[in-house]
Write a protein that holds these residues in place. Structure first.
Motif, mmCIF file in Angstrom:
data_model
loop_
_atom_site.group_PDB
_atom_site.id
_atom_site.type_symbol
_atom_site.label_atom_id
_atom_site.label_comp_id
_atom_site.label_asym_id
_atom_site.label_seq_id
_atom_site.Cartn_x
_atom_site.Cartn_y
_atom_site.Cartn_z
ATOM 1 N N ARG A 62 78.725 -0.626 -7.183
ATOM 2 C CA ARG A 62 78.246 -1.413 -6.125
ATOM 3 C C ARG A 62 76.755 -1.035 -5.721
ATOM 4 O O ARG A 62 75.993 -2.004 -5.423
ATOM 5 N N ALA A 63 76.585 0.280 -5.537
ATOM 6 C CA ALA A 63 75.281 0.598 -5.076
ATOM 7 C C ALA A 63 74.112 0.312 -6.040
ATOM 8 O O ALA A 63 73.133 -0.005 -5.693
ATOM 9 N N GLY A 64 74.532 0.538 -7.235
ATOM 10 C CA GLY A 64 73.300 0.216 -8.274
ATOM 11 C C GLY A 64 73.225 -1.216 -8.278
ATOM 12 O O GLY A 64 72.076 -1.630 -8.591
ATOM 13 N N ARG A 65 74.170 -2.266 -8.141
ATOM 14 C CA ARG A 65 73.977 -3.545 -8.147
ATOM 15 C C ARG A 65 73.185 -4.318 -6.730
ATOM 16 O O ARG A 65 72.269 -5.183 -6.986
ATOM 17 N N ALA A 100 83.501 3.139 -8.725
ATOM 18 C CA ALA A 100 83.397 1.772 -8.037
ATOM 19 C C ALA A 100 82.177 1.741 -6.866
ATOM 20 O O ALA A 100 81.317 0.758 -7.101
ATOM 21 N N LYS A 101 82.170 2.630 -6.031
ATOM 22 C CA LYS A 101 81.021 2.669 -5.102
ATOM 23 C C LYS A 101 79.932 2.883 -5.681
ATOM 24 O O LYS A 101 78.856 2.192 -5.177
ATOM 25 N N ALA A 102 79.726 3.576 -6.662
ATOM 26 C CA ALA A 102 78.360 3.908 -7.355
ATOM 27 C C ALA A 102 77.887 2.781 -8.128
ATOM 28 O O ALA A 102 76.639 2.115 -7.907
ATOM 29 N N ASN A 131 69.848 8.091 -4.210
ATOM 30 C CA ASN A 131 69.715 8.755 -3.142
ATOM 31 C C ASN A 131 71.210 8.892 -2.019
ATOM 32 O O ASN A 131 71.299 9.875 -1.720
ATOM 33 N N ALA A 132 71.249 7.734 -1.993
ATOM 34 C CA ALA A 132 72.766 7.674 -1.200
ATOM 35 C C ALA A 132 73.955 8.159 -1.779
ATOM 36 O O ALA A 132 74.664 8.885 -0.912
ATOM 37 N N LEU A 133 74.093 8.196 -3.115
ATOM 38 C CA LEU A 133 75.179 8.894 -3.621
ATOM 39 C C LEU A 133 74.736 10.519 -3.677
ATOM 40 O O LEU A 133 75.903 11.117 -3.467
#
Length: 602
Positions: A366-369, A362-364, A284-286
């Motif tokens: 990090r969000a997943g982790r 890379a941002k995606a 949702n953030a992405l």
């Protein structure tokens, strides 16, 4: 006529996922009554080795099982269902609507009144005072992709192939209804041999239009924050490997709808998880930042789009890769009409060496982790009654030890499953959430098991849905189609009770009153022929699940769960009607929250 129809259905073949030629119809579910017992009944009996007949206990349930069978086969195999002329027929209307919404094939063969009308009105006949041609089967018209009433035997020569076209069409796929007057079923006629000849079918794969392909590639090449929305069309096109390769090579994060979940494995580097109202914080953030969205094989209904508020960038461009032009044009999208696998292959070739910016990829990741830690905390054991999330965490851990399918449908469980369940492959996650039909769960589990007998099928069902439709436990026992049914007992429709409070209202008419004696679901399941037990805690649940895997008969495991606590993290807003009133302060606050959210999506 009935014999001709049965032989026609038995003669239809298709190449399965392994390239083997198999019967298109896995069988016919039949509950006999007047209107089909003396017509279709003898014909089905005569050809039962070529077209098996299965007995169920409820007409809606058998149609739901047939639909689940088709869903589990990625729409490449299907079933037919036949009933009597009255309540047996109308019992299937809900199932027809579910198949229509979810774009799933099922052939419905309800019996009908007499075409010659000589004995009218017959038992169970619905009479229209101003139109004698109307019968109960006209109720199927709004929810059928193809509908016909066979009033002469010769009509089957045209109508049966026409119904088959719809059942096999990737864009128009849905329920086909042939209403069969009982006298016409029994009439003899000269049937041409070619109508009964074997035919091997293939599913059409439309290639993209050159201009639409060029436009889609141009938008992605210009994107700084691209995203893919994975819908059920990826599964139906058998495009899972193509998607995983495309997303991985291009570094584009993927978000899943309920129908699309499992098309890309939970631990694939680009998988950001569920999207929307029941979504993950990562996806949702992405979505809020995305400037280009490639939606593949999805209707983009209100849950994944958070009622059209999920994509926040005012300049976001939406590409709809869909085999159906109807869906490809939704939300003001740039249409990209094609089979999902063919469309991805063409787009991959067109994009050359382009990749998403590494910073976005890379941002995606990090969000997943970060979300993985949130999910682990939600499923971790805690004092008190277990939550739905904690229960499914245990089931998921056991299920992942081998080939499996998890089946669920309505209520609060789909939301927890969508954001938390770790789906290993397409067949492992079987959710009916297009129509959100309570009662689908056990019947759907039966259909999934008949489609994939080598998989362990886990059915997750709330006590409310269990009470609505549990009869196919007996059918699964009779057919030797083993299910493991986990009943989460929160004593009522707790999910809707939470929604009442969330919209400012008072919770009422959803929970079973404490004064009522509790329902003993384990004893009830035992009466239907299953082996059943009630467990007191999560460790006992895990032991029961492992024991269930070692046996070959249907198991029902009951556990009490918390009716109040849910996983609030990650989810986005959902538009539900709230009264515009000043009389109630809590309702007024809910209304203002709704208005603010609507303005975000304007």
């Amino acid at each position: 006529m009935a014999e001709a129809l049965v032989r026609f259905l038995a003669a239809q073949k298709i190449a399965d996922e392994r390239g083997r030629t198999v019967p298109l119809f896995g069988g016919v579910f039949a509950i006999f009554g007047h209107g089909n017992v003396a017509g279709l009944g003898p014909a089905l009996h005569a050809y039962k080795s070529a077209l098996p007949t299965l007995r169920a206990h409820n007409e809606q349930a058998m149609a739901l099982a047939a639909i689940a069978y088709a869903k589990a086969h990625a729409r490449r195999r299907m079933m037919a269902c036949t009933t009597s002329i009255g309540p047996g027929a109308t019992n299937m209307v809900t199932a027809a609507a579910l198949a229509h919404v979810n774009r799933l094939p099922v052939l419905l063969l309800p019996g009908d009144t007499f075409a010659d009308r000589r004995p009218d009105p017959v038992l169970q006949q619905v009479e229209n005072f101003g139109d004698p041609t109307v019968t109960a089967n006209d109720t199927f018209r709004p929810v059928a992709r193809y509908w016909d009433r066979i009033t002469r035997p010769e009509q089957i020569l045209v109508s049966a192939p026409a119904a088959l076209r719809v059942l096999l069409d990737p864009a128009d796929c849905g329920p086909a209804v042939l209403a069969l007057p009982q006298d016409v079923q029994a009439e003899a006629f000269d049937c041409p041999p070619e109508f009964l000849a074997e035919r091997v079918h293939a599913i059409r794969r439309p290639n993209p239009d050159a201009a639409e392909l060029a436009r889609a590639a141009e938008i992605l090449r210009g994107a700084r924050r691209p995203m893919i929305v994975v819908g059920g069309g990826v599964k139906y096109a058998l495009a899972e490997a193509a998607l995983a390769k495309f997303a991985g090579a291009r570094g584009i994060p993927c978000a899943e709808t309920q129908a699309g979940k499992g098309a890309i494995a939970w631990n694939h580097p680009t998988n950001a998880g569920a999207l929307g109202v029941t979504g993950t914080g990562a996806a949702n953030a992405l979505a809020a930042e995305a400037d280009a969205v490639l939606a593949i094989g999805t209707r983009l209904a209100d849950f994944p789009t958070a009622s059209r508020t999920i994509f926040r960038d005012p300049k976001v461009k939406l590409i709809q890769l869909n085999v159906g032009a109807f869906d490809a044009a939704k939300h003001g999208a740039i249409p990209f009409v094609a089979d999902a696998r063919e469309g991805l292959a063409a787009l991959d070739a067109k994009l050359g060496r382009w990749k998403a910016p590494p910073a976005w990829t890379a941002k995606a990741a990090r969000a997943g982790r970060r979300w993985a830690k949130v999910a682990a905390a939600a499923m971790a054991p805690a004092p008190g009654l277990p939550t739905d999330a904690q229960v499914l965490g245990v089931v998921n851990r056991v299920a992942l030890e081998g080939p499996h399918t998890m089946v669920c449908a309505a209520g609060g469980l789909p939301g927890e499953l969508h954001k938390l369940w770790r789906a290993s492959d397409s067949a492992s996650y079987h959710l009916e959430y297009g129509y959100s039909c309570m009662g689908y769960e056990i019947a759907g589990g039966l259909g999934a098991k008949l489609a994939h007998p080598g998989r362990e099928v886990f059915v997750l069902v709330g006590d409310g849905s269990y009470l609505m439709m549990n009869s196919e436990i007996a059918t699964s026992v009779a057919l030797g189609a083993k299910l493991t049914v986990v009943v989460l007992d929160n004593r009522g429709f707790a999910c809707i009770g939470r929604l009442q409070k969330a919209t400012g209202g008072a919770a009422f008419n959803n929970r079973l009153d404490d004064a009522h004696p509790p329902v003993d679901f384990a004893v009830h399941a035992l009466s239907l022929g299953a082996e059943a037990t009630k467990v007191d805690d999560l460790p006992s649940l895990e032991l029961a699940l492992r024991a269930a895997k070692r046996v070959h008969t249907t198991q029902v495991i009951v556990i009490d769960t918390d009716p109040v606590r849910g996983t609030a993290e990650g989810g986005a807003w959902w538009d539900v009607a709230v009264p515009d009133t000043k009389a109630n302060a809590s309702v007024r606050r809910a209304y203002e929250t709704k208005r603010r959210a609507q303005r975000r999506g304007a």
